[in-house]
Write a protein that holds these residues in place. Structure first.
Motif, mmCIF file in Angstrom:
data_model
loop_
_atom_site.group_PDB
_atom_site.id
_atom_site.type_symbol
_atom_site.label_atom_id
_atom_site.label_comp_id
_atom_site.label_asym_id
_atom_site.label_seq_id
_atom_site.Cartn_x
_atom_site.Cartn_y
_atom_site.Cartn_z
ATOM 1 N N ASN A 183 0.683 -1.180 0.295
ATOM 2 C CA ASN A 183 -0.425 -0.300 0.311
ATOM 3 C C ASN A 183 1.159 1.534 -0.017
ATOM 4 O O ASN A 183 0.969 2.125 1.204
ATOM 5 C CB ASN A 183 -0.953 -0.109 1.270
ATOM 6 N N GLU B 131 0.893 3.698 -1.642
ATOM 7 C CA GLU B 131 -0.124 5.593 -1.891
ATOM 8 C C GLU B 131 -0.634 5.553 -0.382
ATOM 9 O O GLU B 131 -0.944 7.253 -0.896
ATOM 10 C CB GLU B 131 -1.447 5.246 -3.178
ATOM 11 N N GLN B 132 -0.667 4.702 0.330
ATOM 12 C CA GLN B 132 -0.845 5.852 2.173
ATOM 13 C C GLN B 132 0.487 6.039 2.078
ATOM 14 O O GLN B 132 -0.111 6.886 3.522
ATOM 15 C CB GLN B 132 -0.708 3.719 2.743
#
Lengths: 353, 353
Positions: free
Chosen positions: A114, A116-117
């Motif tokens: 993840n 993009e987090q």
């Protein structure tokens, strides 16, 4: 930002911090100044990092000025105190403690899963997950993407260095006491007697033993380590209701956490397909040829970056389930490497024109 | 039968056989003559048993004459050859090998669970189960009686003495090589290098390692040890379709097999009720106070008869499931004790007026 970002390392002389400095030496350099900060005890120590000999400085508010990214490997209460201070002084914090992992306003980032987090950090803090969670989730996430995860049953085989340098020292001390006595391990309590009272950070001797406990007691008899596996996996995968049951066990291994995983999916599993998914997954290597003696083991995985996955087999009584075994270096992907990878994502973000 | 029955012990000088003789010394005596039989290599050795010094005799057809019950702890192929011979000479065989366990005409008996099955022995052979199966099934069976078992997911932590005296010797040798070098266990392959080529009966070093493999390769990547856990548990419980998935892992423990178990039942579990079921179960002791450092561990369970059960907790995401950890002495209840108990049931049967 015209210059390369400044990086601070908090806890640089600990078991994880030492590996952070090693990794910074070996990886593509994205950093300007690197500043090592630690508690009074370690101030003045020299640490080689990125070819330079750096002197550990005292952690003070002023020492954080000008820091762009601060990697924290410190106890929960130290992180809780210092992370907001570092943020006020202008740094983005990448924290390895459990202090902020379950905070709604702090993303829990595994760059392979993840990335993009990292951009979603209202508190200026990005958390890195527990070492056992990281080792296992690297293999589970790509399988979830393909087959839709429904349930996980996990049993861990956790190395002593997960409890820091004190854990490693304790096992070495205990092995020195039991090695050479070929009668030991055959009578109740004889290993306890040989090891004596110095158990280090563990509730029982680790030499010639396994200890089905890690962390502190929570509701219902679950250990905090078992709860971290459940809560953090759910957060990383974005599946707040995922069924997870884990038993966390410490074993007499120096470094390298392993997990026996039973994963149930929404759709039927083709085991060759699953193996292919894992072969193509970032951060994973497949080591799965039992006839040739090839399966994931701590003595091989230690000192390497990926999670080693093997013993991949479809559950005999459930075509939607897969059993496998995964081993990773708890100080590298389980801690230092993930933190460094997250810090590098942030550096990229900061230096983007 | 006017006299007490004659007992033969085959394999009396091995890791399990040694414990058989110890147990015969400590338990209520139901035997007349005890005859120790072994391969040529061990003939003439003196073994203390039941206060007597017995001389190991050669295993010949004639040496089996007059034997009422013969306890076998020998390799599969030796059992396959000698068990029918012993039966023809008039003995009932209690066999610890895997040769007959899945034979429809051979009962697989755990006296705490299915003692009535000893009477059902058309071939004159009664089998004793695999050590890991025995350790675990002692705790699972009473829970099944109460709640109706539906599925088991197991991960094992198996001691080296499960591979006999050679396994124990191998771990001792390897520990002597690695103890004292505090740098070991931090770099890929460094333990392999220190241990060298002598791996004994294992596919990889056990010192500072865990090895996710036991037995030989079967279909679908499953190990024979994992298949035994599934097949034997089904037979003992009389549930041929029970869902079972196991991962068998060898750990650097001398004696004491452990299993992390996730058990799903037909009905909702009340954890206090489950604990009470286990407290009242024959062959089980409950050791379950994590706050006080009490959980089942090999260094405590070794040298004792029962299966130690702890970490008992209801699965957080499934009210019909229970997670727990069980440890037992693989040479005692996992082998010698179960065989001796079965032999005693037969002795009782033979001497009943």
């Amino acid at each position: 930002m015209a210059r390369l970002p400044t990086l601070a390392v908090l806890g640089a002389t600990g078991a994880v911090g030492t590996v952070m400095c090693e990794l910074l030496t070996g990886r593509r350099n994205v950093w300007g100044e690197i500043r090592l900060l630690a508690s009074e005890r370690s101030v003045g120590r020299k640490v080689r990092c990125r070819g330079e000999e750096l002197t550990v400085q005292a952690l003070t508010e002023d020492a954080l000025d000008g820091v762009d990214v601060a990697m924290f490997d410190v106890p929960d209460e130290v992180a809780r105190h210092w992370a907001p201070i570092a943020v006020r002084r202008g740094a983005i914090v990448v924290d390895n403690s459990a202090a902020f992992r379950m905070d709604r306003d702090v993303p829990l980032v595994v760059p392979e899963i993840n990335p993009e987090q990292v951009a979603n950090r209202p508190r200026g803090i990005v958390a890195s997950a527990n070492c056992t969670t990281l080792t296992m989730i690297i293999a589970v996430a790509p399988l979830h993407d393909e087959y839709g995860l429904r349930e996980l049953v996990l049993a861990s085989y956790q190395a002593v260095s997960g409890a820091g340098q004190a854990g490693a020292d304790t096992l070495h001390d205990q092995l020195a006491k039991v090695a050479g006595d070929r009668m030991l391990g055959a009578r109740t309590g004889d290993v306890r007697q040989a090891v004596g009272d110095d158990l280090g950070p563990f509730p029982a001797p680790l030499a010639l033993n396994v200890v089905p406990w890690a962390g502190s007691l929570t509701d219902g008899g679950w250990s905090s380590e078992e709860m971290k596996l459940r809560d953090e996996s759910r957060k990383i995968l974005g599946m707040p209701d995922l069924k997870i049951s884990a038993t966390c066990v410490r074993v007499p291994v120096l470094t390298g956490h392993s997990v026996a995983a039973h994963a149930v999916f929404a759709t039927e599993i083709d085991v060759e397909g699953a193996r292919e998914v894992l072969r193509n997954a970032p951060g994973v290597i497949v080591v799965d040829d039992p006839a040739a003696g090839e399966f994931p083991m701590p003595i091989d995985a230690v000192g390497t970056d990926p999670s080693w996955v093997g013993r991949i087999r479809r559950t005999l009584d459930d075509p939607r389930a897969l059993d496998f075994f995964v081993t990773g270096d708890n100080l590298r992907k389980g801690a230092a490497l993930n933190i460094v990878q997250v810090a590098e994502l942030l550096a990229e973000d900061l230096t983007r024109p």
